[in-house]
Design a protein around this motif. Sequence first.
Motif, PDB file in Angstrom:
ATOM      1  N   UNK A   6      11.553  11.005   7.219  1.00 24.37           N
ATOM      2  CA  UNK A   6      12.366  12.110   7.735  1.00 24.37           C
ATOM      3  C   UNK A   6      12.590  11.872   9.218  1.00 24.37           C
ATOM      4  N   UNK A   7      13.856  11.936   9.632  1.00 24.20           N
ATOM      5  CA  UNK A   7      14.186  11.744  11.044  1.00 24.20           C
ATOM      6  C   UNK A   7      15.146  12.852  11.468  1.00 24.20           C
ATOM      7  N   UNK A   8      14.729  13.653  12.415  1.00 26.31           N
ATOM      8  CA  UNK A   8      15.544  14.742  12.958  1.00 26.31           C
ATOM      9  C   UNK A   8      15.833  14.411  14.422  1.00 26.31           C
ATOM     10  N   UNK A   9      16.748  13.458  14.605  1.00 26.39           N
ATOM     11  CA  UNK A   9      17.098  13.012  15.954  1.00 26.39           C
ATOM     12  C   UNK A   9      18.611  12.804  16.035  1.00 26.39           C
ATOM     13  N   UNK A  10      19.097  12.490  17.193  1.00 28.05           N
ATOM     14  CA  UNK A  10      20.533  12.335  17.413  1.00 28.05           C
ATOM     15  C   UNK A  10      21.100  11.111  16.701  1.00 28.05           C
ATOM     16  N   UNK A  11      22.423  11.103  16.539  1.00 31.09           N
ATOM     17  CA  UNK A  11      23.099  10.023  15.819  1.00 31.09           C
ATOM     18  C   UNK A  11      22.894   8.658  16.477  1.00 31.09           C
ATOM     19  N   UNK A  12      22.899   8.587  17.797  1.00 32.55           N
ATOM     20  CA  UNK A  12      22.720   7.309  18.487  1.00 32.55           C
ATOM     21  C   UNK A  12      21.441   6.600  18.080  1.00 32.55           C
ATOM     22  N   UNK A  13      20.286   7.256  18.211  1.00 28.89           N
ATOM     23  CA  UNK A  13      19.047   6.620  17.767  1.00 28.89           C
ATOM     24  C   UNK A  13      19.027   6.327  16.262  1.00 28.89           C
ATOM     25  N   UNK A  14      19.662   7.185  15.446  1.00 26.83           N
ATOM     26  CA  UNK A  14      19.722   6.915  14.006  1.00 26.83           C
ATOM     27  C   UNK A  14      20.489   5.627  13.732  1.00 26.83           C
ATOM     28  N   UNK A  15      21.558   5.385  14.481  1.00 30.58           N
ATOM     29  CA  UNK A  15      22.321   4.136  14.336  1.00 30.58           C
ATOM     30  C   UNK A  15      21.444   2.931  14.687  1.00 30.58           C
ATOM     31  N   UNK A  16      20.788   3.012  15.832  1.00 31.83           N
ATOM     32  CA  UNK A  16      19.974   1.892  16.327  1.00 31.83           C
ATOM     33  C   UNK A  16      18.802   1.565  15.407  1.00 31.83           C
ATOM     34  N   UNK A  17      18.217   2.586  14.817  1.00 31.53           N
ATOM     35  CA  UNK A  17      17.016   2.363  14.022  1.00 31.53           C
ATOM     36  C   UNK A  17      17.296   2.069  12.551  1.00 31.53           C
ATOM     37  N   UNK A  18      18.550   2.032  12.135  1.00 32.22           N
ATOM     38  CA  UNK A  18      18.890   1.835  10.717  1.00 32.22           C
ATOM     39  C   UNK A  18      18.223   0.606  10.104  1.00 32.22           C
ATOM     40  N   UNK A  19      18.303  -0.576  10.724  1.00 32.46           N
ATOM     41  CA  UNK A  19      17.665  -1.750  10.089  1.00 32.46           C
ATOM     42  C   UNK A  19      16.149  -1.597   9.963  1.00 32.46           C
ATOM     43  N   UNK A  20      15.502  -1.112  11.009  1.00 28.31           N
ATOM     44  CA  UNK A  20      14.048  -0.947  10.969  1.00 28.31           C
ATOM     45  C   UNK A  20      13.629   0.145   9.986  1.00 28.31           C
ATOM     46  N   UNK A  21      14.366   1.236   9.967  1.00 32.40           N
ATOM     47  CA  UNK A  21      14.042   2.314   9.036  1.00 32.40           C
ATOM     48  C   UNK A  21      14.196   1.822   7.604  1.00 32.40           C
ATOM     49  N   UNK A  22      15.280   1.124   7.321  1.00 32.68           N
ATOM     50  CA  UNK A  22      15.505   0.606   5.963  1.00 32.68           C
ATOM     51  C   UNK A  22      14.388  -0.334   5.535  1.00 32.68           C
ATOM     52  N   UNK A  23      13.859  -1.093   6.464  1.00 31.32           N
ATOM     53  CA  UNK A  23      12.786  -2.040   6.153  1.00 31.32           C
ATOM     54  C   UNK A  23      11.455  -1.350   5.875  1.00 31.32           C
ATOM     55  N   UNK A  24      11.317  -0.091   6.268  1.00 34.64           N
ATOM     56  CA  UNK A  24      10.043   0.618   6.079  1.00 34.64           C
ATOM     57  C   UNK A  24      10.028   1.533   4.860  1.00 34.64           C
ATOM     58  N   UNK A  25      11.166   1.660   4.175  1.00 36.10           N
ATOM     59  CA  UNK A  25      11.254   2.531   3.001  1.00 36.10           C
ATOM     60  C   UNK A  25      11.266   1.667   1.748  1.00 36.10           C
ATOM     61  N   UNK A  26      10.420   2.012   0.783  1.00 35.83           N
ATOM     62  CA  UNK A  26      10.394   1.216  -0.437  1.00 35.83           C
ATOM     63  C   UNK A  26      11.584   1.566  -1.329  1.00 35.83           C
ATOM     64  N   UNK A  27      11.926   0.681  -2.239  1.00 33.50           N
ATOM     65  CA  UNK A  27      13.006   0.940  -3.176  1.00 33.50           C
ATOM     66  C   UNK A  27      12.714   2.225  -3.945  1.00 33.50           C
ATOM     67  N   UNK A  28      13.710   3.083  -4.042  1.00 33.59           N
ATOM     68  CA  UNK A  28      13.537   4.381  -4.673  1.00 33.59           C
ATOM     69  C   UNK A  28      13.018   5.438  -3.718  1.00 33.59           C
TER      70      UNK A  28
END
Length: 72
Positions: A6-28
């Motif tokens: 869960x991330x409740x932050x501004x769009x800019x940081x959400x854009x920047x962290x997309x690759x790292x966030x995706x790498x930390x979430x398991x499939x499903x």
Amino acid sequence: LFDLVIANILAGPLREMAPDLAATVKDGGIVILSGLLQEQAEDIVRIYKAHDIELLQRWDIDVWTALLMEKN
């Protein structure tokens, strides 16, 4: 890997962290993103889709948006 992020932050940081966030979430796994303006939501959905995170549901409240997403 996480089942839920869960991330409740501004769009800019959400854009920047997309690759790292995706790498930390398991499939499903579930991703909930909020803290972004309605006009920014489509861009965030597009960016996260490029990292195999698909939109399940969107809530718009006043000028704000929350996104429920799932990692494929």
